[in-house]
Design an enzyme around this catalytic site. Structure first.
Site, PDB file in Angstrom:
ATOM      1  N   VAL A  11       1.073 -14.673  -7.549  1.00 28.17           N
ATOM      2  CA  VAL A  11       0.492 -14.842  -6.200  1.00 28.17           C
ATOM      3  C   VAL A  11      -0.876 -14.425  -5.919  1.00 28.17           C
ATOM      4  CG1 VAL A  11       0.832 -13.643  -3.842  1.00 28.17           C
ATOM      5  CG2 VAL A  11       2.922 -14.089  -5.069  1.00 28.17           C
ATOM      6  N   GLU A 149       3.572 -15.021   1.552  1.00 32.36           N
ATOM      7  CA  GLU A 149       3.382 -16.270   0.877  1.00 32.36           C
ATOM      8  C   GLU A 149       4.589 -17.239   0.731  1.00 32.36           C
ATOM      9  OE1 GLU A 149       4.650 -17.160  -2.268  1.00 32.36           O
ATOM     10  OE2 GLU A 149       5.443 -15.256  -2.759  1.00 32.36           O
ATOM     11  N   LEU A 151       4.706 -20.162  -1.651  1.00 31.13           N
ATOM     12  CA  LEU A 151       4.522 -20.696  -2.614  1.00 31.13           C
ATOM     13  C   LEU A 151       5.504 -21.209  -3.601  1.00 31.13           C
ATOM     14  CD1 LEU A 151       1.187 -18.741  -3.805  1.00 31.13           C
ATOM     15  CD2 LEU A 151       1.252 -20.631  -2.198  1.00 31.13           C
ATOM     16  N   LYS A 152       5.503 -22.457  -3.869  1.00 30.07           N
ATOM     17  CA  LYS A 152       6.566 -22.966  -4.986  1.00 30.07           C
ATOM     18  C   LYS A 152       5.817 -23.007  -6.383  1.00 30.07           C
ATOM     19  CE  LYS A 152       7.043 -27.152  -3.007  1.00 30.07           C
ATOM     20  NZ  LYS A 152       6.163 -27.127  -1.856  1.00 30.07           N
ATOM     21  N   GLU A 153       6.441 -22.367  -7.382  1.00 30.27           N
ATOM     22  CA  GLU A 153       6.005 -22.547  -8.569  1.00 30.27           C
ATOM     23  C   GLU A 153       5.956 -23.940  -9.015  1.00 30.27           C
ATOM     24  OE1 GLU A 153       7.010 -19.489 -11.584  1.00 30.27           O
ATOM     25  OE2 GLU A 153       7.741 -18.261 -10.268  1.00 30.27           O
ATOM     26  N   ASN A 209      13.537 -17.589   1.896  1.00 25.64           N
ATOM     27  CA  ASN A 209      14.224 -17.749   0.528  1.00 25.64           C
ATOM     28  C   ASN A 209      15.823 -17.656   0.438  1.00 25.64           C
ATOM     29  OD1 ASN A 209      11.897 -18.164  -0.558  1.00 25.64           O
ATOM     30  ND2 ASN A 209      11.646 -16.089  -1.439  1.00 25.64           N
ATOM     31  N   CYS A 261      11.622 -15.057  -7.350  1.00 25.65           N
ATOM     32  CA  CYS A 261      11.852 -15.003  -6.148  1.00 25.65           C
ATOM     33  C   CYS A 261      13.329 -14.828  -5.528  1.00 25.65           C
ATOM     34  CB  CYS A 261      11.251 -15.939  -5.227  1.00 25.65           C
ATOM     35  SG  CYS A 261       9.403 -15.787  -5.318  1.00 25.65           S
ATOM     36  N   LYS A 264      15.951 -11.776  -6.728  1.00 26.62           N
ATOM     37  CA  LYS A 264      15.573 -10.406  -6.059  1.00 26.62           C
ATOM     38  C   LYS A 264      15.435 -10.383  -4.651  1.00 26.62           C
ATOM     39  CE  LYS A 264      10.726 -10.286  -6.223  1.00 26.62           C
ATOM     40  NZ  LYS A 264      10.203  -9.959  -5.035  1.00 26.62           N
ATOM     41  N   LYS A 322      12.696 -23.631 -13.625  1.00 30.76           N
ATOM     42  CA  LYS A 322      12.250 -24.995 -13.071  1.00 30.76           C
ATOM     43  C   LYS A 322      11.010 -25.919 -13.757  1.00 30.76           C
ATOM     44  CE  LYS A 322       9.947 -25.200  -9.108  1.00 30.76           C
ATOM     45  NZ  LYS A 322       9.484 -24.993  -7.484  1.00 30.76           N
TER      46      LYS A 322
END
Length: 433
Positions: A11, A149, A151-153, A209, A261, A264, A322
């Protein structure tokens, strides 16, 4: 604007480089001297498409700097972003020790008004907690905000530069004004800034999430049912996704979700709910279904060989949780590999980016091949776990020649069952006919 980003993980690096690219002066700081030295040499410790170019450009132009001098960066900054890790603690809660430590350092180095914004995913009430920690060490005025945030990895740079929403959680008018001013260049085409209180912003991140994870687990649960009743989950997915109230995203059946993400964050929101006497039953079921789903591929492979995996060689394509990342945290491939090794199988694997991270875990217990076909050579079965582009349309004729037996396990439903069965393969997907 003068910004400090504390934490140079996933991040922090994306945010720091992104803010710098819009003309701000950004100091990315970390207590890890090794990581900072790596970044100063132009080496990026994570794989994220486009991030290395963005960092190099802004470092070269002098807008992005890396340092271990956290205190100095805080004193120079108008806004301090906290982007440190919040790993899962033994009791399932989010471990806020790093966040607390940063808060204390900020308090001891306050020299004028600053906005302190959390980008780390933190439980509801963390802004209040930080306000107390910082306030215990300074008489200077300050404001704390939640700026989560999304954000998509694999597409994080694009997500940051063109956000679908920017959430600013604070009741302080000055903090809202400063953060809105920072983000205005990101949302010129349309105002996608949402203002709310800090607790609502903190919960929004977890809620997003948890909802996405629940869609994945729902489809995975449905895929098991599809197999039992003779339906095809891919056809079901298309039929369901055509409803505009539902949409098409996060409806793909597979081997379960992983990453840094979802697992957890589900645990953390369940802990938060439990601490106030509420049971989030849908989230708990999402977590339970995912744990079961991550064991599914190993069960299918074992069943194919009538439980006799000892002495068999299994090829695994895809190790990251992914595509477009080297992140293997909670990756379904690791669950599969552990089960195969425990059953006495030999594992040959390939991944375009994640093999160094996997090698650090397994050493020579598995064979890692630099070539996807090399990993399949002589294997009794091939399992696709991560849908990298190169795995979607391989040379099936070549695979037929190099596999010891033509058994394919499609953990992402990226291949056509009828086509492969027509070529003489034994095909097994997730919820496919």
């Amino acid at each position: 604007m003068q910004l400090a980003v504390v934490g140079t993980g996933y991040v922090g690096l994306v945010a720091g480089a992104g803010f710098a690219d819009f003309g701000n002066d950004v100091a990315c700081v970390d207590v890890s001297a090794a990581k900072i030295e790596m970044l100063k040499r132009g080496e990026v410790p994570i794989y994220e498409p486009g991030l290395d170019v963005l960092i190099a450009k802004n470092a070269r132009d002098g807008r992005l700097k890396f340092s271990t001098d956290v205190a100095s960066a805080i004193r120079d900054a108008e806004i301090v972003f906290i982007a440190v890790g919040t790993p899962q603690a033994d009791d399932g809660s989010a471990d806020l020790s790093a966040v607390d430590a940063v808060g204390e350092t900020i308090g001891k180095n306050m020299n004028n008004f600053k906005v302190i914004a959390t980008k780390s995913t933190v439980p509801v009430g963390t802004a209040d907690r930080l306000r107390q920690i910082i306030g215990a060490h300074t008489a200077q005025p300050f404001a704390v905000a939640s700026n989560p945030e999304f954000l998509k990895e694999g597409d994080a740079v694009n997500d940051f530069m063109k956000p679908d929403r920017v959430i600013i959680g604070s009741d302080d008018p000055k903090a809202r004004e400063i953060l809105r001013h920072l983000y205005n260049p990101f949302v010129r085409a349309s105002d996608r800034i949402q203002l709310m209180d800090a607790r609502s912003a903190e919960l929004t991140k977890y809620a997003a999430n948890a909802l996405l994870a629940s869609r994945i687990s729902f489809m995975n649960d449905l895929a098991v049912l599809a197999e039992k009743v003779g339906a095809d989950i891919e056809l079901v997915r298309k039929g369901v996704g055509a409803d505009p109230r539902i949409g098409t995203k996060f409806l793909f059946a597979g081997p379960g979700f992983g990453g840094s993400c979802f697992p957890k964050d589900l645990s953390a929101i369940l802990f938060t709910a439990s601490s106030v006497g509420h049971d989030l039953e849908i989230v708990r079921a999402t977590e339970r279904v995912n744990a079961r789903q991550k064991r599914l591929l190993a069960s299918k492979v074992s069943a194919h060989f009538d439980g006799a995996l000892k002495g068999k060689t299994i090829a695994v394509w895809g190790l990251a949780f992914k595509p477009q990342t080297d992140d293997i945290r909670e990756a379904p491939a690791l669950t599969l590999i552990d089960a195969l090794l425990e059953a006495g199988a030999t594992v040959q694997a390939h991944d375009p980016q994640a093999m160094p991270n996997v090698r650090a875990i397994y050493g020579n217990r598995i064979l890692l091949s630099d070539n996807m076909y090399g990993a399949a050579e002589g294997a009794d079965a091939l399992v696709v776990v991560t849908e990298w582009h190169e795995y979607r349309r391989p040379d099936f004729h070549r695979l037929k020649r190099i596999l010891s037996s033509p058994a394919l396990f499609d953990g992402r439903n990226v291949w056509e069952p009828d086509e492969l069965r027509g070529m003489g393969f034994v095909y097994t997907g997730i919820g496919r006919k």
